[in-house]
Design a protein around this motif. Structure first.
Motif, PDB file in Angstrom:
ATOM      1  N   LEU A  72       0.785  -1.124  -0.024  1.00  0.00           N
ATOM      2  CA  LEU A  72      -0.005  -0.038  -0.041  1.00  0.00           C
ATOM      3  C   LEU A  72       0.766   1.105  -0.038  1.00  0.00           C
ATOM      4  O   LEU A  72       1.380   1.674   0.961  1.00  0.00           O
ATOM      5  N   GLU A  73       1.194   1.861  -1.129  1.00  0.00           N
ATOM      6  CA  GLU A  73       2.115   2.704  -1.194  1.00  0.00           C
ATOM      7  C   GLU A  73       1.544   4.288  -1.461  1.00  0.00           C
ATOM      8  O   GLU A  73       1.916   5.245  -0.864  1.00  0.00           O
ATOM      9  N   ASP A  74       0.386   3.985  -2.036  1.00  0.00           N
ATOM     10  CA  ASP A  74      -0.368   5.363  -2.719  1.00  0.00           C
ATOM     11  C   ASP A  74      -1.462   5.754  -1.395  1.00  0.00           C
ATOM     12  O   ASP A  74      -1.695   6.934  -1.268  1.00  0.00           O
ATOM     13  N   CYS A  75      -1.833   4.843  -0.537  1.00  0.00           N
ATOM     14  CA  CYS A  75      -2.733   5.279   0.377  1.00  0.00           C
ATOM     15  C   CYS A  75      -2.652   4.161   1.813  1.00  0.00           C
ATOM     16  O   CYS A  75      -3.390   3.200   1.624  1.00  0.00           O
ATOM     17  N   PHE A  76      -2.416   4.527   2.955  1.00  0.00           N
ATOM     18  CA  PHE A  76      -2.654   3.632   4.133  1.00  0.00           C
ATOM     19  C   PHE A  76      -2.901   4.354   5.149  1.00  0.00           C
ATOM     20  O   PHE A  76      -2.621   5.668   5.241  1.00  0.00           O
ATOM     21  N   LEU A  77      -3.005   3.522   6.178  1.00  0.00           N
ATOM     22  CA  LEU A  77      -3.712   4.347   7.460  1.00  0.00           C
ATOM     23  C   LEU A  77      -2.314   4.958   8.207  1.00  0.00           C
ATOM     24  O   LEU A  77      -1.436   4.355   8.366  1.00  0.00           O
ATOM     25  N   ASP A  78      -2.639   6.161   8.503  1.00  0.00           N
ATOM     26  CA  ASP A  78      -1.474   7.025   9.138  1.00  0.00           C
ATOM     27  C   ASP A  78      -1.759   7.285  10.692  1.00  0.00           C
ATOM     28  O   ASP A  78      -1.128   6.904  11.320  1.00  0.00           O
ATOM     29  N   HIS A  79      -3.081   7.462  11.019  1.00  0.00           N
ATOM     30  CA  HIS A  79      -3.480   7.489  12.345  1.00  0.00           C
ATOM     31  C   HIS A  79      -4.990   7.482  12.502  1.00  0.00           C
ATOM     32  O   HIS A  79      -5.879   7.642  11.612  1.00  0.00           O
ATOM     33  N   VAL A  80      -5.541   7.228  13.665  1.00  0.00           N
ATOM     34  CA  VAL A  80      -6.675   7.175  14.211  1.00  0.00           C
ATOM     35  C   VAL A  80      -6.731   8.352  15.266  1.00  0.00           C
ATOM     36  O   VAL A  80      -5.939   8.131  16.170  1.00  0.00           O
ATOM     37  N   ALA A  81      -7.713   9.127  15.298  1.00  0.00           N
ATOM     38  CA  ALA A  81      -7.487  10.468  15.982  1.00  0.00           C
ATOM     39  C   ALA A  81      -8.756  10.409  17.085  1.00  0.00           C
ATOM     40  O   ALA A  81      -9.869  10.039  16.566  1.00  0.00           O
ATOM     41  N   LYS A 132      -3.863  20.351  20.936  1.00  0.00           N
ATOM     42  CA  LYS A 132      -2.560  20.121  21.382  1.00  0.00           C
ATOM     43  C   LYS A 132      -2.856  18.523  21.133  1.00  0.00           C
ATOM     44  O   LYS A 132      -3.748  17.960  21.304  1.00  0.00           O
ATOM     45  N   THR A 133      -1.549  17.960  20.475  1.00  0.00           N
ATOM     46  CA  THR A 133      -1.442  16.347  20.101  1.00  0.00           C
ATOM     47  C   THR A 133      -0.466  15.713  20.848  1.00  0.00           C
ATOM     48  O   THR A 133       0.567  16.274  21.483  1.00  0.00           O
ATOM     49  N   ALA A 134      -0.683  14.327  20.982  1.00  0.00           N
ATOM     50  CA  ALA A 134       0.079  13.581  21.427  1.00  0.00           C
ATOM     51  C   ALA A 134       0.083  12.232  20.381  1.00  0.00           C
ATOM     52  O   ALA A 134      -0.962  11.673  20.217  1.00  0.00           O
ATOM     53  N   PHE A 135       1.314  11.528  20.233  1.00  0.00           N
ATOM     54  CA  PHE A 135       1.194  10.407  19.041  1.00  0.00           C
ATOM     55  C   PHE A 135       2.021   9.392  19.645  1.00  0.00           C
ATOM     56  O   PHE A 135       2.955   9.491  20.398  1.00  0.00           O
ATOM     57  N   ALA A 136       1.429   8.254  19.431  1.00  0.00           N
ATOM     58  CA  ALA A 136       1.942   6.811  19.713  1.00  0.00           C
ATOM     59  C   ALA A 136       1.828   5.877  18.482  1.00  0.00           C
ATOM     60  O   ALA A 136       0.738   5.827  18.048  1.00  0.00           O
ATOM     61  N   HIS A 137       2.769   5.129  18.215  1.00  0.00           N
ATOM     62  CA  HIS A 137       2.694   4.175  17.149  1.00  0.00           C
ATOM     63  C   HIS A 137       1.975   3.151  17.747  1.00  0.00           C
ATOM     64  O   HIS A 137       1.975   2.776  18.852  1.00  0.00           O
ATOM     65  N   ILE A 138       0.982   2.596  16.682  1.00  0.00           N
ATOM     66  CA  ILE A 138       0.204   1.407  16.849  1.00  0.00           C
ATOM     67  C   ILE A 138       0.565   0.145  15.811  1.00  0.00           C
ATOM     68  O   ILE A 138       0.270  -1.075  15.912  1.00  0.00           O
ATOM     69  N   ASP A 139       1.392   0.787  14.864  1.00  0.00           N
ATOM     70  CA  ASP A 139       2.066  -0.520  13.915  1.00  0.00           C
ATOM     71  C   ASP A 139       3.359   0.414  13.162  1.00  0.00           C
ATOM     72  O   ASP A 139       3.613   1.523  13.955  1.00  0.00           O
ATOM     73  N   LYS A 140       3.789  -0.387  12.114  1.00  0.00           N
ATOM     74  CA  LYS A 140       4.866   0.207  11.596  1.00  0.00           C
ATOM     75  C   LYS A 140       4.420   1.831  11.153  1.00  0.00           C
ATOM     76  O   LYS A 140       5.295   2.571  11.145  1.00  0.00           O
ATOM     77  N   ALA A 196       1.378   3.242  11.246  1.00  0.00           N
ATOM     78  CA  ALA A 196      -0.043   3.909  12.086  1.00  0.00           C
ATOM     79  C   ALA A 196       0.285   4.230  13.400  1.00  0.00           C
ATOM     80  O   ALA A 196       0.988   3.939  14.137  1.00  0.00           O
ATOM     81  N   HIS A 197      -0.501   5.417  13.682  1.00  0.00           N
ATOM     82  CA  HIS A 197      -0.392   6.086  15.221  1.00  0.00           C
ATOM     83  C   HIS A 197      -1.875   6.132  15.802  1.00  0.00           C
ATOM     84  O   HIS A 197      -2.903   6.450  15.081  1.00  0.00           O
ATOM     85  N   ILE A 198      -1.827   6.380  17.006  1.00  0.00           N
ATOM     86  CA  ILE A 198      -3.094   6.931  17.772  1.00  0.00           C
ATOM     87  C   ILE A 198      -2.660   8.459  17.744  1.00  0.00           C
ATOM     88  O   ILE A 198      -1.350   8.852  18.273  1.00  0.00           O
TER      89      ILE A 198
END
Ligand code: CMX
Length: 139
Positions: free
Chosen positions: A5-14, A47-55, A57-59
């Motif tokens: 999935l190079e063109d479109c893949f999950l980056d984050h769930v907000a 204000k944001t905080a990020f954590a990886h949920i896989d390679k 994607a993030h929360i």
């Protein structure tokens, strides 16, 4: 076998929250590891905080910084909870054009700068069956 999935893949769930650090603690208890820095996105009034949920994607936890932010409005109407999903794309301008041609309604006429200095736009929930979607390109 998973497709590439190079063109479109999950980056984050907000997730919209009225208490960022309390939400960080909840997901930390679950086992996620948050980046230490918190980022304020002035234009989006969050204000944001990020954590990886896989390679890839993030929360993304989102706390409003102003009562007139989209997140404050969402929380006052629905309470805290899942606010949107974001997909990483190679070229946000091209993807936006493709989506408009397919009849989707974008929130902004042109992409804007979002968290992590990415170029982003949002698809209105009225044209996606009720889910706010973000498309994002790393600059
Ligand atoms: N998910 C699904 N539906 C949503 C929604 C969400 N996150 N937010 C609003 N809606 C719904 C509303 O409930 C409303 O539905 P009904 O008409 O059935 O009641 C509908 O969308 C339209 O509501 P509206 O009153 O026209 O618009 P709002 O003032 O509620 O704003 C939206 C909605 C999507 C246009 C606005 O939130 C927006 O511009 N969002 C893009 C920017 C953003 O979300 N920024 C915060 C995140 C920033 C970041 O990630 O860095």
């Amino acid at each position: 076998m998973l497709p590439e999935l190079e063109d479109c893949f999950l980056d984050h769930v907000a997730i919209a929250t009225s208490d960022l650090e309390k939400s960080v603690d909840i997901f930390t208890d679950l086992g996620l590891v948050f980046q230490e820095a918190r980022e304020v996105v002035e234009d989006q009034k969050v204000k944001t905080a990020f954590a990886h949920i896989d390679k890839n994607a993030h929360i993304e936890l989102l706390e409003p910084t102003s009562p007139d932010s989209a997140i404050a409005k969402f929380i006052s109407k629905n309470g805290p909870g899942i606010h949107h999903m974001c997909f990483r794309v190679k070229d946000v301008v091209a993807k936006q054009k493709e989506l408009i041609d397919k009849g989707f309604k974008m929130i902004y006429p042109e992409p804007v700068v979002g968290a992590g200095n990415c170029l982003v736009n949002f698809i209105h929930p009225k044209s996606t069956g009720g889910i706010l979607l973000e498309i994002s390109q790393k600059k």
